[in-house]
Enzyme design. Sequence first.
Site, PDB file in Angstrom:
ATOM      1  N   CYS A   1       0.875  -1.159   0.000  1.00  0.00           N
ATOM      2  CA  CYS A   1       0.000   0.000   0.000  1.00  0.00           C
ATOM      3  C   CYS A   1       0.919   1.216   0.000  1.00  0.00           C
ATOM      4  CB  CYS A   1      -0.886  -0.024   1.242  1.00  0.00           C
ATOM      5  SG  CYS A   1      -2.394   0.904   1.039  1.00  0.00           S
TER       6      CYS A   1
ATOM      7  N   CYS B   1      -4.190  -1.144  -2.167  1.00  0.00           N
ATOM      8  CA  CYS B   1      -4.721   0.193  -2.404  1.00  0.00           C
ATOM      9  C   CYS B   1      -4.534   0.539  -3.873  1.00  0.00           C
ATOM     10  CB  CYS B   1      -4.100   1.242  -1.485  1.00  0.00           C
ATOM     11  SG  CYS B   1      -2.434   1.754  -1.864  1.00  0.00           S
TER      12      CYS B   1
ATOM     13  N   CYS C   1       6.230  -0.686  -9.456  1.00  0.00           N
ATOM     14  CA  CYS C   1       6.798  -1.442  -8.345  1.00  0.00           C
ATOM     15  C   CYS C   1       8.222  -1.867  -8.692  1.00  0.00           C
ATOM     16  CB  CYS C   1       5.968  -2.699  -8.073  1.00  0.00           C
ATOM     17  SG  CYS C   1       4.309  -2.370  -7.480  1.00  0.00           S
TER      18      CYS C   1
END
Length: 180
Positions: free
Chosen positions: A17, A93, A101
Site C-alpha cells: 500500500c 490500495c 513497483c
Amino acid sequence: MLDHTAPERIFNVLFLCTGNSARSILAESILNKDGAGRFRAYSAGSQPKGEVNPLAITTLANFDYPTEGLRSKAWDEFAGADAPVMDFVFTVCDNAAGETCPVWPGQPMTAHWGIEDPAAVEGPEIARQTAFVGAFRYLRNRIGAFAALPVSSLDKSTLRTRLVEIGQSEGASSPRGSAA
C-alpha cells in the site's frame, strides 16, 4: 517461482500500500495468523508513513490478531538481494497498484486486492472505527479465500485467475482486479 514438490513449503506474501500504515498492516497480521503456518506475510509501502495507524493496531487487537513487530516500512526492504523471496505480492490500495513497483526477485504472482482506505475516513471516532472494522473484514475474507487455495497444486494460469477473482470480491475499491 512456485515450488510444486515441497508440500510443507511456506509461501512468502507481501502486501503493498502507499503508506503502509493501515490496510497492508491489517493484511500482514491476518495472513500471519490465519495462514496456519503455510504463509509468511509481510507488508510495505511505496511512501511509508513511518508509523502504523493506531486504529489498525486497535482493530487487530480487538479481533485477537497479533500486533507485535508491525511497523511501517518501505518496499525497498523487499527488493534487495538479502530480502526474502516473495511468492505473492498483492496491492491493497489503488494508488500502489498504479505505481511502478520494484522488480521482485523470484518473479512472484501478483494481483490487485484494493479496498477503500479506512485511514481516509473523517468524522467521529465511531465512523473511523467502523471503517477499520470493515477493511479488516474485507481483507480477512480475501485472505481466507486465498489461504484455502491448494496453491501448490494449481497451475499458474488457474492460480492467477483465482487471485484476480479474490481481488474482485465484495469491498473492492476498483473494478480492475487486475495484476499489479
